[in-house]
Design a protein around this motif. Structure first.
Motif, PDB file in Angstrom:
ATOM      1  N   ALA A 343      26.903  -3.513   1.237  1.00 35.08           N
ATOM      2  CA  ALA A 343      25.993  -2.361   1.100  1.00 35.08           C
ATOM      3  C   ALA A 343      24.953  -2.705   0.029  1.00 35.08           C
ATOM      4  CB  ALA A 343      26.786  -1.111   0.737  1.00 35.08           C
ATOM      5  N   THR A 344      24.242  -3.791   0.289  1.00 40.46           N
ATOM      6  CA  THR A 344      23.362  -4.374  -0.733  1.00 40.46           C
ATOM      7  C   THR A 344      21.904  -4.002  -0.524  1.00 40.46           C
ATOM      8  OG1 THR A 344      23.633  -6.371   0.613  1.00 40.46           O
ATOM      9  CG2 THR A 344      24.794  -6.305  -1.474  1.00 40.46           C
ATOM     10  N   GLY A 345      21.653  -3.110   0.430  1.00 42.63           N
ATOM     11  CA  GLY A 345      20.328  -2.521   0.485  1.00 42.63           C
ATOM     12  C   GLY A 345      19.463  -2.900   1.673  1.00 42.63           C
ATOM     13  N   LEU A 346      18.213  -2.486   1.535  1.00 40.24           N
ATOM     14  CA  LEU A 346      17.220  -2.625   2.605  1.00 40.24           C
ATOM     15  C   LEU A 346      16.185  -3.664   2.205  1.00 40.24           C
ATOM     16  CD1 LEU A 346      16.510   1.209   2.758  1.00 40.24           C
ATOM     17  CD2 LEU A 346      17.907  -0.058   4.400  1.00 40.24           C
ATOM     18  N   ASN A 347      15.467  -4.176   3.199  1.00 39.69           N
ATOM     19  CA  ASN A 347      14.263  -4.952   2.909  1.00 39.69           C
ATOM     20  C   ASN A 347      13.081  -4.030   3.132  1.00 39.69           C
ATOM     21  OD1 ASN A 347      15.216  -7.605   2.347  1.00 39.69           O
ATOM     22  ND2 ASN A 347      15.795  -7.768   4.506  1.00 39.69           N
ATOM     23  N   LEU A 348      12.306  -3.811   2.090  1.00 37.88           N
ATOM     24  CA  LEU A 348      11.166  -2.906   2.259  1.00 37.88           C
ATOM     25  C   LEU A 348      10.099  -3.579   3.123  1.00 37.88           C
ATOM     26  CD1 LEU A 348      10.704  -1.164  -1.190  1.00 37.88           C
ATOM     27  CD2 LEU A 348      12.322  -0.722   0.628  1.00 37.88           C
ATOM     28  N   LYS A 349       9.368  -2.783   3.867  1.00 43.31           N
ATOM     29  CA  LYS A 349       8.336  -3.310   4.759  1.00 43.31           C
ATOM     30  C   LYS A 349       7.088  -2.432   4.650  1.00 43.31           C
ATOM     31  CE  LYS A 349       8.280  -5.352   9.319  1.00 43.31           C
ATOM     32  NZ  LYS A 349       9.048  -5.521  10.548  1.00 43.31           N
ATOM     33  N   VAL A 350       5.959  -3.060   4.528  1.00 39.57           N
ATOM     34  CA  VAL A 350       4.717  -2.295   4.358  1.00 39.57           C
ATOM     35  C   VAL A 350       4.149  -1.936   5.729  1.00 39.57           C
ATOM     36  CG1 VAL A 350       2.478  -2.287   3.170  1.00 39.57           C
ATOM     37  CG2 VAL A 350       4.272  -3.853   2.430  1.00 39.57           C
ATOM     38  N   MET A 351       3.813  -0.679   5.931  1.00 36.88           N
ATOM     39  CA  MET A 351       3.127  -0.161   7.128  1.00 36.88           C
ATOM     40  C   MET A 351       3.731  -0.664   8.440  1.00 36.88           C
ATOM     41  SD  MET A 351      -0.808   0.165   6.124  1.00 36.88           S
ATOM     42  CE  MET A 351      -1.367   0.178   4.439  1.00 36.88           C
ATOM     43  N   GLY A 360     -13.253  -6.890  11.461  1.00 38.74           N
ATOM     44  CA  GLY A 360     -12.968  -8.328  11.555  1.00 38.74           C
ATOM     45  C   GLY A 360     -12.350  -8.922  10.303  1.00 38.74           C
ATOM     46  N   LYS A 361     -12.309  -8.155   9.200  1.00 36.86           N
ATOM     47  CA  LYS A 361     -11.751  -8.690   7.958  1.00 36.86           C
ATOM     48  C   LYS A 361     -10.274  -8.273   7.825  1.00 36.86           C
ATOM     49  CE  LYS A 361     -12.674  -8.532   3.009  1.00 36.86           C
ATOM     50  NZ  LYS A 361     -12.080  -7.399   2.345  1.00 36.86           N
ATOM     51  N   ALA A 362      -9.415  -9.271   7.611  1.00 33.56           N
ATOM     52  CA  ALA A 362      -7.981  -8.961   7.485  1.00 33.56           C
ATOM     53  C   ALA A 362      -7.732  -8.166   6.208  1.00 33.56           C
ATOM     54  CB  ALA A 362      -7.175 -10.250   7.459  1.00 33.56           C
ATOM     55  N   ILE A 363      -6.876  -7.166   6.319  1.00 37.56           N
ATOM     56  CA  ILE A 363      -6.563  -6.318   5.158  1.00 37.56           C
ATOM     57  C   ILE A 363      -5.230  -6.771   4.566  1.00 37.56           C
ATOM     58  CG2 ILE A 363      -5.945  -3.959   4.457  1.00 37.56           C
ATOM     59  CD1 ILE A 363      -8.897  -4.295   5.152  1.00 37.56           C
ATOM     60  N   GLU A 364      -5.244  -7.039   3.288  1.00 37.55           N
ATOM     61  CA  GLU A 364      -4.015  -7.402   2.573  1.00 37.55           C
ATOM     62  C   GLU A 364      -3.530  -6.132   1.860  1.00 37.55           C
ATOM     63  OE1 GLU A 364      -0.969  -8.594   0.844  1.00 37.55           O
ATOM     64  OE2 GLU A 364      -1.939  -9.998   2.225  1.00 37.55           O
ATOM     65  N   PRO A 365      -2.413  -5.530   2.316  1.00 36.64           N
ATOM     66  CA  PRO A 365      -1.998  -4.239   1.753  1.00 36.64           C
ATOM     67  C   PRO A 365      -1.921  -4.224   0.223  1.00 36.64           C
ATOM     68  CG  PRO A 365      -0.639  -4.771   3.640  1.00 36.64           C
ATOM     69  CD  PRO A 365      -1.512  -5.975   3.395  1.00 36.64           C
ATOM     70  N   SER A 366      -1.508  -5.345  -0.384  1.00 35.55           N
ATOM     71  CA  SER A 366      -1.353  -5.333  -1.839  1.00 35.55           C
ATOM     72  C   SER A 366      -2.698  -5.227  -2.568  1.00 35.55           C
ATOM     73  CB  SER A 366      -0.630  -6.594  -2.308  1.00 35.55           C
ATOM     74  OG  SER A 366      -1.423  -7.715  -2.000  1.00 35.55           O
ATOM     75  N   LYS A 447       4.115  -6.454  -2.850  1.00 34.22           N
ATOM     76  CA  LYS A 447       3.485  -6.506  -1.522  1.00 34.22           C
ATOM     77  C   LYS A 447       2.862  -5.159  -1.132  1.00 34.22           C
ATOM     78  CE  LYS A 447       7.269  -9.112   0.208  1.00 34.22           C
ATOM     79  NZ  LYS A 447       8.374  -8.902   1.099  1.00 34.22           N
ATOM     80  N   PHE A 448       3.180  -4.115  -1.890  1.00 29.65           N
ATOM     81  CA  PHE A 448       2.730  -2.776  -1.520  1.00 29.65           C
ATOM     82  C   PHE A 448       1.356  -2.456  -2.115  1.00 29.65           C
ATOM     83  CE2 PHE A 448       6.821  -2.409   0.109  1.00 29.65           C
ATOM     84  CZ  PHE A 448       6.915  -1.238   0.840  1.00 29.65           C
ATOM     85  N   PRO A 449       0.616  -1.511  -1.508  1.00 33.83           N
ATOM     86  CA  PRO A 449      -0.637  -1.074  -2.125  1.00 33.83           C
ATOM     87  C   PRO A 449      -0.377  -0.579  -3.545  1.00 33.83           C
ATOM     88  CG  PRO A 449      -0.416  -0.170   0.076  1.00 33.83           C
ATOM     89  CD  PRO A 449       0.897  -0.808  -0.256  1.00 33.83           C
ATOM     90  N   LYS A 450      -1.438  -0.527  -4.338  1.00 30.94           N
ATOM     91  CA  LYS A 450      -1.297  -0.070  -5.726  1.00 30.94           C
ATOM     92  C   LYS A 450      -1.631   1.425  -5.802  1.00 30.94           C
ATOM     93  CE  LYS A 450      -0.779  -4.348  -7.131  1.00 30.94           C
ATOM     94  NZ  LYS A 450      -0.367  -4.878  -5.806  1.00 30.94           N
TER      95      LYS A 450
END
Ligand SMILES: Cc1cc2nc3c(=O)[nH]c(=O)nc-3n(C[C@H](O)[C@H](O)[C@H](O)COP(=O)(O)OP(=O)(O)OC[C@H]3O[C@@H](n4cnc5c(N)ncnc54)[C@H](O)[C@@H]3O)c2cc1C
Length: 483
Positions: A343-351, A360-366, A447-450
């Motif tokens: 029971a060691t937890g989850l892997n967080l995932k952005v969007m 056309g420009k890639a968005i980096e969530p962080s 990795k998450f937005p600020k």
């Protein structure tokens, strides 16, 4: 094949996606919408997790929707009852026909010229790529990876002769009857599993590296039951919801302002529940202050009762390695086990893992800054439904949905097709999205937005403030740009 176009595309048919559909239908009845759901079922979290005892760890008066009273007896509710509540909401409101199951969204590209998103999803086992377009993209995809939970690299895993299970992968055929079980972890999942598994197992040991604050609360809310009889479910729901919201806010503030007092209150409860001979200092006294990580709630003190009765025990120690017969600890002792539950937890995932591009420009969530905890700097016509860390998830999601509906209606009234928050204030400082010290947050927060240091970029984690901002605040606040 022609692309399907809708005004609003919702990603995810969990608690928040079904809530988002309800709000849209009610407040923007002219809008067309669809829900793309990667799995073949409604319910998200409450359908995925099947481990013994799966339940909420906050009360259903605040985890329930603002618009649908929780009428079950248990306030801390079992997973299947919550799943039923979400399904019922979908069927009562005819939301199901809008859901496209087995559609996993992979990419979304915004075109300013067309003022629309083009969204690519993989359909079914064959992963056929299907394309949708929409005016507004509403991410209700939760916050963690559905494929894999988090398991640290334990040495010697292959040598263990028993069964190892991660709770996220629990299936109904897993048999723990009369087995010696070790549950690794001390979070919400571990404290749920231990008393439930102890009912059938030979013995359950909760093995934790460090303790968590655990607080006992009644599983059923007697006042709610009385109020329901007297005033009916709707009035009772609102009264209890507000009582719980206000109590939660008060306690969170107490923890932040007078941490030592809050700590003594919490530990006092544990001492009372476990008796004076139990080593509360070692097993239930964290090194951090209350609410620097999530508190764990145990209904009717079930965990404490199970420990008192000797059916479960707690070991606080570090793992050296897995062995043939169990787990060797750093102090050289060995815990024998037939089954180990990580029971060691989850892997967080952005969007929801969706790759975004804007013109056309890639968005980096962080690199993004979150606006009011729901939209993002320089990303047009996109919102995400996320909840609070210090209160029930749905409180914030409901407000986010209300805000999105107000925004869409405002845009329609003024003939706008695009809304985008722009961060042009040089005095706004960046801060991490979450200030929790928990391992699962620290592993992924980069990795998450600020968030920003002040309004409307700061996340206050405060329902009352968010009501003011999201329900009543101006949608044209000078930061949101329309065109
Ligand atoms: C075991 C457990 C217990 C919890 N208990 C509580 C609690 O008591 N109180 C509380 O406030 N919070 C709790 N939480 C947090 C919980 O996840 C939220 O309360 C809530 O259920 C989240 O709902 P959601 O719809 O936003 O996300 P989810 O339930 O995660 O649903 C997201 C949906 O989106 C779909 N999806 C994701 N990515 C994509 C994609 N790219 N394409 C298509 N579909 C996609 C998923 O398949 C899923 O159906 C708990 C979490 C867990 C894991």
């Amino acid at each position: 094949m022609a692309n399907e176009h809708v005004d609003v595309l919702i990603v995810g048919a969990g608690l928040s996606g079904i809530g988002a559909a309800y709000h849209l239908q009610q407040k923007c009845p002219g809008k067309t919408y669809a829900i793309l759901e990667g799995r073949d079922a409604i319910g998200g979290t409450w359908d995925l997790f099947r481990y013994p005892g799966i339940r909420s760890d906050s009360d259903m008066f605040t985890l329930g929707y603002s618009f649908k009273p929780w009428t079950e007896e248990k306030a801390i509710a079992a997973g299947p009852t919550i799943l039923n509540y979400i399904r019922q909401t979908a069927s009562d409101n005819n939301i199901e026909p809008h859901i496209r199951f087995n559609h996993r969204v992979k990419r979304a590209s915004w075109s300013s010229k067309d003022a629309r998103w083009t969204v690519e999803a993989e359909r079914g086992e064959g992963r056929e790529v299907v394309t949708f377009t929409c005016g507004f993209l509403f991410q209700c995809s939760g916050y963690y990876d559905y494929e894999q939970g988090y398991t640290p690299d334990f040495a010697g895993v292959d040598s263990f002769r028993g069964q190892i299970v991660h709770p996220q992968k629990w299936t109904s055929d897993i048999d723990y009857k009369d087995k010696r079980v070790v549950v690794i972890g001390s979070g919400a999942t571990a404290v749920t599993l231990v008393p439930e598994m102890a009912k059938g197992a030979k013995h359950v040991t909760m093995l934790q590296r460090s303790p968590t604050y655990v607080v006992a609360r009644p599983g059923s809310d007697e006042l709610a039951i009385k109020l329901r009889r007297r005033f009916g479910p709707r009035v009772a729901y609102q009264l209890i919801r507000w009582r719980n919201v206000l109590f939660g806010m008060y306690f969170f503030q107490l923890c932040r302002r007078k941490p030592e007092r809050a700590k003594q209150l919490l530990l006092g409860g544990v001492r009372l529940a476990l008796g004076k001979d139990f080593d509360v200092a070692k097993h239930f006294t964290p090194t951090y202050n209350p609410w620097q990580q999530r508190l764990c709630l145990v209904p009717d003190g079930d965990l404490f009762k199970t420990i008192r009765e000797g059916r479960a025990s707690v070991v606080t120690n570090h793992i050296d390695r897995f062995t043939e017969n169990g787990i060797r600890l750093k102090d050289g002792s060995e815990l024998e086990a037939d089954m180990i539950v990580t029971a060691t937890g989850l892997n967080l995932k952005v969007m929801g893992g969706v790759a975004l591009t804007v013109d056309g420009k890639a968005i980096e969530p962080s690199q993004l800054m979150s606006y009011k905890g729901m939209m993002y700097s320089d990303v047009p016509n996109l919102a995400t439904a996320t909840g609070y860390t210090n209160a029930s998830w749905t409180l914030k999601c409901d407000l986010t949905c209300e805000y999105v509906c107000r925004l869409l209606n405002y845009m329609d009234r003024h003939g706008y097709r695009t809304s985008v928050p722009r961060q042009n204030d040089p005095s706004v400082m960046e801060a991490p999205w979450l200030d929790f010290t928990s391992g699962y947050v620290q592993r992924s927060v980069a990795k998450f937005p600020k968030q920003g240091s002040k309004r409307p970029w700061k996340l206050y984690q405060n329902y009352a403030l968010d009501i003011v901002t999201l329900r009543f605040g101006k949608v044209d606040d000078g930061v949101m740009q329309y065109s």
